[in-house]
Write an enzyme that holds these catalytic residues in place. Structure first.
Site, PDB file in Angstrom:
ATOM      1  N   CYS A   4       1.036  -1.097   0.307  1.00  0.00           N
ATOM      2  CA  CYS A   4      -0.163   0.169   0.104  1.00  0.00           C
ATOM      3  C   CYS A   4       0.741   1.278   0.388  1.00  0.00           C
ATOM      4  O   CYS A   4       1.768   1.390   0.502  1.00  0.00           O
ATOM      5  CB  CYS A   4      -0.793  -0.085   1.404  1.00  0.00           C
ATOM      6  SG  CYS A   4      -1.305   1.421   1.485  1.00  0.00           S
ATOM      7  N   CYS A   7       0.987   3.105   2.869  1.00  0.00           N
ATOM      8  CA  CYS A   7       1.285   2.904   4.850  1.00  0.00           C
ATOM      9  C   CYS A   7       2.226   2.778   3.869  1.00  0.00           C
ATOM     10  O   CYS A   7       3.369   3.047   5.410  1.00  0.00           O
ATOM     11  CB  CYS A   7       1.286   1.162   4.392  1.00  0.00           C
ATOM     12  SG  CYS A   7      -1.174   0.955   4.718  1.00  0.00           S
ATOM     13  N   HIS A  46      -4.054   1.854   8.240  1.00  0.00           N
ATOM     14  CA  HIS A  46      -5.181   0.758   6.992  1.00  0.00           C
ATOM     15  C   HIS A  46      -6.675   0.329   7.418  1.00  0.00           C
ATOM     16  O   HIS A  46      -6.587  -0.179   7.620  1.00  0.00           O
ATOM     17  CB  HIS A  46      -4.253   0.281   6.089  1.00  0.00           C
ATOM     18  CG  HIS A  46      -4.420  -0.246   4.944  1.00  0.00           C
ATOM     19  ND1 HIS A  46      -3.377   0.391   3.789  1.00  0.00           N
ATOM     20  CD2 HIS A  46      -5.714  -0.838   4.335  1.00  0.00           C
ATOM     21  CE1 HIS A  46      -4.389   0.334   3.262  1.00  0.00           C
ATOM     22  NE2 HIS A  46      -5.624  -1.157   2.970  1.00  0.00           N
ATOM     23  N   ASN A  80     -10.386  31.577   1.965  1.00  0.00           N
ATOM     24  CA  ASN A  80     -10.172  31.046   0.671  1.00  0.00           C
ATOM     25  C   ASN A  80     -11.140  30.891  -0.347  1.00  0.00           C
ATOM     26  O   ASN A  80     -12.056  29.397   1.235  1.00  0.00           O
ATOM     27  CB  ASN A  80      -8.766  31.311  -0.017  1.00  0.00           C
ATOM     28  CG  ASN A  80      -8.693  31.109  -0.901  1.00  0.00           C
ATOM     29  OD1 ASN A  80      -9.401  31.286  -1.932  1.00  0.00           O
ATOM     30  ND2 ASN A  80      -7.222  31.412  -1.912  1.00  0.00           N
ATOM     31  N   HIS A  96      -6.295   3.452   0.375  1.00  0.00           N
ATOM     32  CA  HIS A  96      -6.171   3.413   1.706  1.00  0.00           C
ATOM     33  C   HIS A  96      -6.628   4.617   2.206  1.00  0.00           C
ATOM     34  O   HIS A  96      -6.583   6.045   1.408  1.00  0.00           O
ATOM     35  CB  HIS A  96      -4.712   3.463   1.988  1.00  0.00           C
ATOM     36  CG  HIS A  96      -4.061   3.886   3.371  1.00  0.00           C
ATOM     37  ND1 HIS A  96      -3.051   3.431   3.920  1.00  0.00           N
ATOM     38  CD2 HIS A  96      -4.578   4.654   4.055  1.00  0.00           C
ATOM     39  CE1 HIS A  96      -3.160   4.092   5.450  1.00  0.00           C
ATOM     40  NE2 HIS A  96      -3.743   5.011   5.153  1.00  0.00           N
ATOM     41  N   HIS A  98      -8.413   8.353   2.068  1.00  0.00           N
ATOM     42  CA  HIS A  98      -7.812   9.800   2.909  1.00  0.00           C
ATOM     43  C   HIS A  98      -8.758  10.498   2.290  1.00  0.00           C
ATOM     44  O   HIS A  98      -9.720  10.685   1.332  1.00  0.00           O
ATOM     45  CB  HIS A  98      -6.770   9.983   2.114  1.00  0.00           C
ATOM     46  CG  HIS A  98      -6.993   9.574   0.149  1.00  0.00           C
ATOM     47  ND1 HIS A  98      -6.336   8.450  -0.001  1.00  0.00           N
ATOM     48  CD2 HIS A  98      -7.104   9.930  -0.547  1.00  0.00           C
ATOM     49  CE1 HIS A  98      -6.842   8.560  -0.771  1.00  0.00           C
ATOM     50  NE2 HIS A  98      -7.304   8.819  -1.534  1.00  0.00           N
ATOM     51  N   HIS A 100      -8.632  14.933   0.874  1.00  0.00           N
ATOM     52  CA  HIS A 100      -8.020  15.674   0.732  1.00  0.00           C
ATOM     53  C   HIS A 100      -8.384  17.123  -0.024  1.00  0.00           C
ATOM     54  O   HIS A 100      -9.614  17.458   0.433  1.00  0.00           O
ATOM     55  CB  HIS A 100      -8.285  15.629  -1.846  1.00  0.00           C
ATOM     56  CG  HIS A 100      -8.028  14.251  -2.023  1.00  0.00           C
ATOM     57  ND1 HIS A 100      -7.378  14.176  -2.729  1.00  0.00           N
ATOM     58  CD2 HIS A 100      -8.552  12.807  -2.133  1.00  0.00           C
ATOM     59  CE1 HIS A 100      -6.841  12.586  -3.790  1.00  0.00           C
ATOM     60  NE2 HIS A 100      -8.902  12.478  -2.764  1.00  0.00           N
TER      61      HIS A 100
HETATM   62  P1  AMP Z   1      -7.804   9.011  -5.034  1.00  0.00           P
HETATM   63  O1  AMP Z   1      -7.986   9.254  -6.525  1.00  0.00           O
HETATM   64  O2  AMP Z   1      -8.808  10.046  -3.681  1.00  0.00           O
HETATM   65  O3  AMP Z   1      -6.991   8.105  -4.217  1.00  0.00           O
HETATM   66  O4  AMP Z   1      -6.451  10.027  -5.198  1.00  0.00           O
HETATM   67  C1  AMP Z   1      -5.505   9.274  -4.957  1.00  0.00           C
HETATM   68  C2  AMP Z   1      -4.315  10.408  -5.033  1.00  0.00           C
HETATM   69  O5  AMP Z   1      -2.401  10.168  -4.069  1.00  0.00           O
HETATM   70  C3  AMP Z   1      -4.226  11.133  -5.842  1.00  0.00           C
HETATM   71  O6  AMP Z   1      -4.712  12.465  -5.785  1.00  0.00           O
HETATM   72  C4  AMP Z   1      -2.678  10.868  -6.408  1.00  0.00           C
HETATM   73  O7  AMP Z   1      -2.627  12.266  -6.625  1.00  0.00           O
HETATM   74  C5  AMP Z   1      -2.037  10.883  -5.141  1.00  0.00           C
HETATM   75  N1  AMP Z   1      -0.542  10.552  -4.763  1.00  0.00           N
HETATM   76  C6  AMP Z   1      -0.270   9.380  -5.701  1.00  0.00           C
HETATM   77  N2  AMP Z   1       1.215   9.001  -5.762  1.00  0.00           N
HETATM   78  C7  AMP Z   1       1.709   9.659  -4.438  1.00  0.00           C
HETATM   79  C8  AMP Z   1       2.700   9.585  -3.540  1.00  0.00           C
HETATM   80  N3  AMP Z   1       3.626   9.270  -3.566  1.00  0.00           N
HETATM   81  N4  AMP Z   1       2.859  10.718  -2.917  1.00  0.00           N
HETATM   82  C9  AMP Z   1       1.809  12.406  -2.951  1.00  0.00           C
HETATM   83  N5  AMP Z   1       0.389  11.769  -3.098  1.00  0.00           N
HETATM   84  C10 AMP Z   1       0.614  10.882  -3.982  1.00  0.00           C
HETATM   85 ZN    ZN Z   2      -2.451   1.704   3.379  1.00  0.00          ZN
END
Ligand code: AMP
Ligand code: ZN
Length: 110
Positions: A4, A7, A46, A80, A96, A98, A100
């Protein structure tokens, strides 16, 4: 979890520019930003996706939004445009959970 990418970032096996870290959370810039400010807020535990969240994760989810609140201040987004987005299903690329944090000159998506 093995293989992952998030992770691995959490375990520092892959480099990233971590801008916030606590016992339960990390935050780092998205490698492919969709906005002027684009930070990923990632629980260290995770959890695959929204559909894997359980009631036991309540405190953790509160910490996600407290982290978002701190980052909104840190990145001067209070006056903003900003939003917090969670992708799921086919819209989610890293399995995993997350969050944004997007800020700056945003197009209104919702
Ligand atoms: P999602 O489509 O919500 O799963 O978003 C995954 C996000 O992770 C995308 O916007 C990618 O640009 C970002 N991403 C993937 N690998 C990395 C990394 N090594 N460092 C920072 N961001 C990443
Ligand atoms: Zn993970």
């Amino acid at each position: 979890m093995e293989n992952c990418i998030f992770c691995k970032i959490i375990k520092k096996e892959i480099p990233s520019n971590i801008v916030y870290e606590s016992d339960s959370m990390v935050a780092f810039p998205d490698i492919n930003p969709s906005a002027e400010t684009h930070i990923l807020i990632v629980p260290k535990q995770h959890i695959g996706s929204i559909q894997d969240i359980s009631k036991e994760n309540g405190q953790l989810l509160a910490e996600v939004y407290l982290t978002a609140s701190k980052l909104v201040s840190d990145y001067n987004l209070t006056n903003n445009f900003y939003k917090v987005v969670v992708n799921g299903g086919k819209a989610q690329h890293v399995p995993h959970l997350h969050f944004h944090l997007l800020g700056g000159n945003l197009k209104r998506m919702v």
